[in-house]
Design a protein around this motif. Sequence first.
Motif, mmCIF file in Angstrom:
data_model
loop_
_atom_site.group_PDB
_atom_site.id
_atom_site.type_symbol
_atom_site.label_atom_id
_atom_site.label_comp_id
_atom_site.label_asym_id
_atom_site.label_seq_id
_atom_site.Cartn_x
_atom_site.Cartn_y
_atom_site.Cartn_z
ATOM 1 N N GLY A 92 0.801 -1.228 0.000
ATOM 2 C CA GLY A 92 0.000 0.000 0.000
ATOM 3 C C GLY A 92 0.832 1.275 0.000
ATOM 4 N N ALA A 93 2.138 1.143 -0.238
ATOM 5 C CA ALA A 93 3.030 2.305 -0.172
ATOM 6 C C ALA A 93 2.618 3.401 -1.147
ATOM 7 N N SER A 94 2.730 4.633 -0.690
ATOM 8 C CA SER A 94 2.379 5.772 -1.549
ATOM 9 C C SER A 94 3.559 6.231 -2.412
ATOM 10 N N ARG A 95 4.787 5.828 -2.030
ATOM 11 C CA ARG A 95 5.969 6.312 -2.761
ATOM 12 C C ARG A 95 6.843 5.212 -3.370
ATOM 13 N N ALA A 96 7.211 4.219 -2.575
ATOM 14 C CA ALA A 96 8.169 3.199 -3.038
ATOM 15 C C ALA A 96 7.663 2.472 -4.283
ATOM 16 N N LYS A 97 8.548 2.329 -5.254
ATOM 17 C CA LYS A 97 8.213 1.611 -6.486
ATOM 18 C C LYS A 97 9.043 0.333 -6.633
ATOM 19 N N THR A 98 10.048 0.174 -5.755
ATOM 20 C CA THR A 98 10.917 -0.997 -5.819
ATOM 21 C C THR A 98 11.180 -1.530 -4.412
ATOM 22 N N VAL A 99 11.033 -2.846 -4.236
ATOM 23 C CA VAL A 99 11.356 -3.499 -2.967
ATOM 24 C C VAL A 99 12.442 -4.527 -3.244
ATOM 25 N N VAL A 100 13.614 -4.336 -2.654
ATOM 26 C CA VAL A 100 14.748 -5.236 -2.853
ATOM 27 C C VAL A 100 14.874 -6.123 -1.621
ATOM 28 N N ASP A 101 14.572 -7.404 -1.789
ATOM 29 C CA ASP A 101 14.534 -8.328 -0.659
ATOM 30 C C ASP A 101 15.852 -9.075 -0.531
#
Length: 304
Positions: A92-101
């Motif tokens: 539901g993030a309003s800003r992040a477009k990339t999640v690096v796991d």
Amino acid sequence: MHHKERKVTQKVYGFVGLGNMGGPMAARLVAAGYTLHVYDRDQKAVDAVVAKGATAQASARAVADASDVVFLSLPDGKIVNLVVSGDDGLAGASRAKTVVDLSTIGPDAARKAFATLAERSITYVDAPISGGVGGAVKGTLAVMVACQQALYDELLPVLQTFGTGFYMGQDAGLAQVMKLANNLLSATAVAITAEAMAMGVKSGLNARTMIDVINAGSGRNSATADKFPKAVLTGTFNVGFAAKLAHKDVRLCLAEAEAIGVPMMVGAAVREMLVATTAICGPEADYSDVARVVEDWAGTKIRG
């Protein structure tokens, strides 16, 4: 061109999970001059990174609302899934477009996280790491990455803060398979080295001499080169990686092997050794406690 380069360097980063690996990695990002927002349930872990220049946020979601790219360093797939898709999750993030796991969660969990985030137009990058706490502190980790090649190229400068990047392909889960293969070898080295060392010492050999000979010969491995001199010969048993996490990695590896039809008879024995270690030494047992279990069974001590 210059404008584009400047924009890339001005990206704001987030980090969720500041444990044994995450803490030093987050600290390296701050030291390299990146703007960093952080969250962990452990306030002490947060305070340590904030003291170095990071900004604390009240939740994982708040980190994602304040950052362009969010790094995760979490214990397992269940927790990653919760952080990604829970009520207050990254989806539901309003800003992040990339999640690096950077977590080791297995290919199934990685594919699940990818699908969940893709629905919200957020890109999940499968990027587990190897090299231990020392590697996290020194920035010498191996970072295995699965995502689109263009995104990998874009992320590489920041990933190099942690160590060396290796491109594994574009499908989420591929980097997890690589990490599981690596950790199966690492765990096998610990278990078999414990058995060989206990046999030698009980027969009358000197433990330090044995390690020197093995490291000069064909038996050399990551356990004889590093873990045993540091944690077993000293009797400190402090590799800094939990036996239960090593067990999780081997279990995930065996599950993947079974799913695709690859036999793992040796791997199965290593898994049982890790199960026994956690059962005997307790849930907080260190990875190197495998050697302590073998010592107790053998009635000998592998000391320098």
